[in-house]
Design a protein around this motif. Structure first.
Motif, PDB file in Angstrom:
ATOM      1  N   HIS A 444       0.837  -1.205   0.000  1.00 53.04           N
ATOM      2  CA  HIS A 444       0.000   0.000   0.000  1.00 53.04           C
ATOM      3  C   HIS A 444       0.874   1.258   0.000  1.00 53.04           C
ATOM      4  N   ARG A 445       1.958   1.191   0.700  1.00 53.52           N
ATOM      5  CA  ARG A 445       2.882   2.340   0.735  1.00 53.52           C
ATOM      6  C   ARG A 445       3.449   2.601  -0.650  1.00 53.52           C
ATOM      7  N   VAL A 446       3.805   1.519  -1.341  1.00 56.75           N
ATOM      8  CA  VAL A 446       4.334   1.664  -2.693  1.00 56.75           C
ATOM      9  C   VAL A 446       3.285   2.271  -3.609  1.00 56.75           C
ATOM     10  N   GLU A 447       2.026   1.802  -3.475  1.00 57.26           N
ATOM     11  CA  GLU A 447       0.948   2.343  -4.304  1.00 57.26           C
ATOM     12  C   GLU A 447       0.721   3.827  -4.013  1.00 57.26           C
ATOM     13  N   THR A 448       0.786   4.174  -2.726  1.00 61.12           N
ATOM     14  CA  THR A 448       0.606   5.582  -2.356  1.00 61.12           C
ATOM     15  C   THR A 448       1.716   6.437  -2.948  1.00 61.12           C
ATOM     16  N   GLU A 449       2.927   5.916  -2.922  1.00 57.73           N
ATOM     17  CA  GLU A 449       4.037   6.675  -3.487  1.00 57.73           C
ATOM     18  C   GLU A 449       3.865   6.859  -4.991  1.00 57.73           C
ATOM     19  N   ILE A 450       3.399   5.812  -5.672  1.00 59.63           N
ATOM     20  CA  ILE A 450       3.159   5.916  -7.118  1.00 59.63           C
ATOM     21  C   ILE A 450       2.087   6.960  -7.396  1.00 59.63           C
ATOM     22  N   CYS A 451       1.018   6.924  -6.574  1.00 55.84           N
ATOM     23  CA  CYS A 451      -0.086   7.877  -6.733  1.00 55.84           C
ATOM     24  C   CYS A 451       0.407   9.305  -6.505  1.00 55.84           C
ATOM     25  N   LEU A 452       1.238   9.480  -5.486  1.00 54.12           N
ATOM     26  CA  LEU A 452       1.758  10.812  -5.173  1.00 54.12           C
ATOM     27  C   LEU A 452       2.650  11.318  -6.301  1.00 54.12           C
ATOM     28  N   ARG A 453       3.524  10.452  -6.788  1.00 56.96           N
ATOM     29  CA  ARG A 453       4.406  10.874  -7.882  1.00 56.96           C
ATOM     30  C   ARG A 453       3.602  11.233  -9.125  1.00 56.96           C
ATOM     31  N   ASN A 454       2.552  10.469  -9.408  1.00 54.29           N
ATOM     32  CA  ASN A 454       1.711  10.753 -10.571  1.00 54.29           C
ATOM     33  C   ASN A 454       1.010  12.103 -10.414  1.00 54.29           C
ATOM     34  N   ALA A 455       0.497  12.365  -9.185  1.00 53.50           N
ATOM     35  CA  ALA A 455      -0.190  13.634  -8.938  1.00 53.50           C
ATOM     36  C   ALA A 455       0.770  14.811  -9.083  1.00 53.50           C
ATOM     37  N   LEU A 456       1.999  14.630  -8.616  1.00 54.59           N
ATOM     38  CA  LEU A 456       2.981  15.705  -8.721  1.00 54.59           C
ATOM     39  C   LEU A 456       3.420  15.914 -10.168  1.00 54.59           C
ATOM     40  N   PRO A 495      -3.684  13.220   4.450  1.00 52.15           N
ATOM     41  CA  PRO A 495      -2.315  13.773   4.497  1.00 52.15           C
ATOM     42  C   PRO A 495      -1.403  13.016   5.454  1.00 52.15           C
ATOM     43  N   ASP A 496      -1.976  12.401   6.495  1.00 46.02           N
ATOM     44  CA  ASP A 496      -1.144  11.624   7.414  1.00 46.02           C
ATOM     45  C   ASP A 496      -0.502  10.427   6.723  1.00 46.02           C
ATOM     46  N   ALA A 497      -1.078  10.014   5.599  1.00 47.21           N
ATOM     47  CA  ALA A 497      -0.553   8.856   4.878  1.00 47.21           C
ATOM     48  C   ALA A 497       0.503   9.245   3.859  1.00 47.21           C
ATOM     49  N   PHE A 498       0.337  10.431   3.219  1.00 51.28           N
ATOM     50  CA  PHE A 498       1.279  10.745   2.140  1.00 51.28           C
ATOM     51  C   PHE A 498       2.275  11.864   2.462  1.00 51.28           C
ATOM     52  N   PRO A 500       4.162  12.225   5.377  1.00 49.02           N
ATOM     53  CA  PRO A 500       5.406  11.593   5.850  1.00 49.02           C
ATOM     54  C   PRO A 500       6.140  10.855   4.734  1.00 49.02           C
ATOM     55  N   LEU A 501       5.371  10.246   3.827  1.00 50.00           N
ATOM     56  CA  LEU A 501       5.978   9.551   2.696  1.00 50.00           C
ATOM     57  C   LEU A 501       6.712  10.535   1.790  1.00 50.00           C
ATOM     58  N   ALA A 502       6.098  11.689   1.579  1.00 44.94           N
ATOM     59  CA  ALA A 502       6.742  12.717   0.753  1.00 44.94           C
ATOM     60  C   ALA A 502       8.044  13.190   1.384  1.00 44.94           C
ATOM     61  N   GLU A 503       8.051  13.307   2.720  1.00 42.72           N
ATOM     62  CA  GLU A 503       9.274  13.738   3.406  1.00 42.72           C
ATOM     63  C   GLU A 503      10.355  12.661   3.315  1.00 42.72           C
ATOM     64  N   GLU A 504       9.961  11.390   3.463  1.00 39.36           N
ATOM     65  CA  GLU A 504      10.931  10.300   3.395  1.00 39.36           C
ATOM     66  C   GLU A 504      11.553  10.182   2.012  1.00 39.36           C
ATOM     67  N   THR A 505      10.759  10.389   0.973  1.00 41.23           N
ATOM     68  CA  THR A 505      11.225  10.180  -0.400  1.00 41.23           C
ATOM     69  C   THR A 505      11.810  11.438  -1.021  1.00 41.23           C
ATOM     70  N   GLY A 506      11.732  12.575  -0.315  1.00 37.69           N
ATOM     71  CA  GLY A 506      12.246  13.818  -0.870  1.00 37.69           C
ATOM     72  C   GLY A 506      11.273  14.532  -1.783  1.00 37.69           C
ATOM     73  N   LEU A 507      10.057  13.989  -1.923  1.00 40.41           N
ATOM     74  CA  LEU A 507       9.049  14.617  -2.791  1.00 40.41           C
ATOM     75  C   LEU A 507       8.410  15.844  -2.142  1.00 40.41           C
ATOM     76  N   ILE A 508       8.732  16.076  -0.869  1.00 45.64           N
ATOM     77  CA  ILE A 508       8.101  17.175  -0.142  1.00 45.64           C
ATOM     78  C   ILE A 508       8.436  18.525  -0.775  1.00 45.64           C
ATOM     79  N   HIS A 509       9.599  18.634  -1.415  1.00 46.30           N
ATOM     80  CA  HIS A 509       9.979  19.904  -2.044  1.00 46.30           C
ATOM     81  C   HIS A 509       9.049  20.237  -3.207  1.00 46.30           C
TER      82      HIS A 509
END
Length: 701
Positions: A444-456, A495-498, A500-509
């Motif tokens: 699920h974390r991997v899917e969330t990261e894919i979703c976040l990257r796609n949205a960005l 936001p509690d799900a993505f 922290p993930l954005a901060e871990e992966t560097g996508l927060i910028h």
């Protein structure tokens, strides 16, 4: 003696006498004559002569009066005065001497005698000036020598001929543990406790030996200096006797340096490759090798291997607030406790800043891992005493098993890490085994990261706004931007799900940049309706760690064509303390743009009042955890009251978040809070809904 540069002032009301005196001494010095006694003091004060010849009897001010004037002021008091007098009685001489005169010239004036007296006194004055100059140079040289000895990187101690200390520089004070006041006059053997590093036997101080043999000597090999506080330093030095030009033994001087690090480095060079320097435990490299060996042995013996990953809960907070030295002490203490809990049949390693790993073999399908994990948790709960204060710690542990859930060493470490984060999400101070549920969570974390990257990548992030109400008039003049992410089915990902993930992966910028851009564009849209709206945008700690962040903010605001004052950046207490100096620099740059800076969630992090002074803050936000309980708990109400009073005293705007009831609203309004937001007034809504509900109506009104 050369008197060309000396000046003599002659004060007399008789022109004939002035001419005679000037003629008598003009070959000895530059002569200035004064006929009016009223002007005498100002001339002497201005010219600062080497000598004053002063007539006793003058109209107006007498010579005694002028002399008294000269001796009354610091800049003229030391100038020697010779009285010119026709009186020879003892009363006049007594008066003159009492006023500070150094000699007399009698009238009628004997030119030869006058010249000799003046010459003698000028010679004395010149010698006095020369002596003063030499003393000044000697004092300067003495100070320079003292500064040099105190600034040298080595320890320096000097003694008298009896071996008692006469000088000790700061380095020697630090290494010995004795202050200068405590060391002076003490035997050098008392202050320098030298011992053999191997046998701990007392060693003869080289300074004492140098006094005996009257020649330079070096310290014996393998010497240690045990300080007054039982600190041990490996030292090397040389000592020499102090002998004057006549061959007299005046004392000894010893120069020594701390070579502990060099010795330790030589000993540890082969050890450091595979061990952690702070704890002495195996590091990640050695652990990986032992895990691979254990897997090979267990495969042949059909046995199980367990790998435990152990993390100290909230260590970063303790390390940042108490200092890295205390942080190292905590890590070392935990390492000792874990070693005691695991015994000799396990390999304990330090694999990260505050992370440890434990390799267990022959554990009988994992039941031994349970018991050892429990022992580790119990050891972790024991308070640690730091500077007289007790600090409560806890651990989070993740366990992976081979071959049950992992096929190799890398997978075991990865699965143990996942299990450890499960323990943290369960509230910490517990242990978890890797399981299929965790595998699902990882998926699920991997899917969330894919979703976040796609949205960005496709600019699909949604920005919602929660209005802020002004208590004084109940109007909406600002709002907080809140980011929302939707999965492929249109469901909201919290936001509690993505975040922290954005901060871990560097996508927060990139995430922060898009939210800021959308917020600025919305402000520009509101401006077209004639409405000035301020939007608050949250900023993560990693964004503030970017030196180019302020430049990026300015560029986004300029591109939107809005005033910087329309944007408020919300930062948390933990973000401020991530890198104090760099954060202050960046916030000052943002403040200079005209952007408002708000401190979010005040009271839930470091709660240090120092950053309220040292950072350019404009707004203080009261965390919802205090607001939501303020009508039920007196303590929460008192905390909110204190925060409001603090903000008011510092002239900061106050925003309360999490207002869910009318009681909350009324209490905050009564306390003097400026703005509020929460479900009681309005939930976060889309940009279009906010525009229709607040902007269009405001523009029409």
């Amino acid at each position: 003696m050369d008197f060309e540069k000396q000046t003599v002032v002659v004060i007399d009301d008789e022109p004939t006498t002035l001419l005679m005196l000037e003629s008598a001494i003009e070959a000895l010095a530059h002569v200035i004559t004064v006929s009016d006694s009223a002007e005498a003091f100002s001339v002497v004060a201005k010219t600062q002569p080497a000598l004053v010849l002063l007539d006793v009897s003058m109209p107006g001010l007498s010579g005694f009066d002028v002399c008294e004037q000269l001796k009354s002021y610091a800049n003229t008091a030391s100038i020697p005065v010779i009285f010119i007098t026709s009186h020879s009685d003892s009363e006049h001489e007594t008066t003159a001497l009492a006023l500070g005169a150094i000699d007399f010239i009698s009238k009628p004036i004997d030119v030869t005698l006058c010249r000799m007296r003046v010459k003698n006194h000028l010679t004395i004055q010149a010698q006095s000036d020369m002596l003063s100059t030499m003393n000044g140079k000697l004092e300067a040289e003495k100070k320079q020598l003292d500064v040099t000895l105190r600034s040298i990187a080595d320890g320096v101690i000097s003694t008298d001929a009896s071996g008692d200390i006469t000088f000790i520089n700061p380095v020697a004070q630090r290494l010995s543990g004795y202050s200068e006041a405590e060391a002076l006059g003490q035997p050098i053997n008392v202050v320098m406790n030298l011992r053999d590093a191997t046998t701990n036997s007392v060693m003869l101080n080289p300074a004492i030996y140098a006094l005996e043999v009257r020649r330079p000597v070096a310290m014996a090999y393998n010497a240690t200096l045990v300080s007054r506080h039982n600190q041990i330093f490996r030292v090397e030095d040389t000592a020499s006797p102090i002998i004057d030009d006549q061959g007299n033994l005046l004392g000894a001087v010893i120069v020594f340096q701390d070579v502990s690090e060099a010795v330790e480095m030589a000993v540890k060079m082969t050890h450091l490759t595979n061990h952690d320097q702070l704890t002495g435990l195996p590091n990640r490299v050695l652990l990986h090798d032992r895990v691979m060996q254990a897997i090979t042995r267990s495969f042949n013996a059909k046995q199980s291997v367990a790998l435990m990953l152990i993390d100290i809960d909230n260590f970063k907070y303790l390390n940042d607030s108490l200092g890295h030295q205390v942080g190292d002490f905590i890590i070392a203490s935990v390492a000792k406790r874990l070693s005691a809990a695991m015994g000799d049949n396990a390999t304990l390693a330090r694999v990260g800043g505050d992370e440890f790993a434990c390799l267990l073999t022959d554990n009988g399908m994992g039941f031994s891992a349970d018991s050892i994990a429990m022992k580790c948790l119990q050891k972790g709960r024991e308070p640690i005493e730091i500077d007289g204060k007790s600090h409560q710690l806890s651990l989070s542990i993740g366990i992976s098993l081979y071959p049950q859930d992992a096929a190799n060493a890398e997978e075991m470490m990865r699965h143990a890490d996942t299990a450890m984060y499960r323990s943290k999400s369960k509230g910490k101070d517990t242990f978890s085994f890797f399981s299929h549920d965790l595998q699902h969570a990882m998926h699920h974390r991997v899917e969330t990261e894919i979703c976040l990257r796609n949205a960005l990548d496709n600019d699909l992030l949604a920005v919602y706004l929660q209005p802020k109400y002004k208590f004084s008039c109940n109007d909406v003049i600002s709002a907080e931007a809140l980011v929302r992410l939707f999965d492929e089915n249109g469901n909201v990902i919290g936001p509690d799900a993505f975040i922290p993930l954005a901060e871990e992966t560097g996508l927060i910028h990139l995430l922060g940049k898009q939210v800021l851009r959308k917020s600025c564009e919305f402000v520009a849209k509101c401006n077209t309706k004639g409405v000035d709206l301020k939007v608050a945008v949250n900023v993560a700690a990693k964004q503030l760690a970017d030196p180019g962040f302020a430049t990026e903010v300015k560029q986004i605001i300029d591109e939107a064509g809005i005033f910087p004052s329309s944007i408020e950046l919300e930062v948390t207490e933990s973000a401020l303390m991530h890198d104090f100096e760099q954060t202050r620099t960046i916030l000052n740059s943002l403040a200079s743009l005209g952007v408002t800076i708000a401190l979010d969630d005040f009271g839930t992090g470091y709660s240090s009042l120092s950053y309220l002074r040292q950072f350019p803050l404009n707004v203080l936000k009261i965390d919802r955890s205090f607001v939501i309980d303020m009508d039920k708990e007196q303590q929460a109400y008192d905390i909110v009251t204190a925060i409001v009073q603090l903000a008011l005293s510092l002239d900061l705007s106050i925003v309360a978040e999490g207002i869910e009831t009318k009681a909350h609203y009324d209490s905050l309004q009564e306390l003097g809070c400026h703005y509020g937001q929460g479900y009681y007034m309005c939930k976060p809504i889309t940009l279009d809904s906010f525009f229709e509900k607040y902007i269009v109506k405001s523009a029409v009104a």
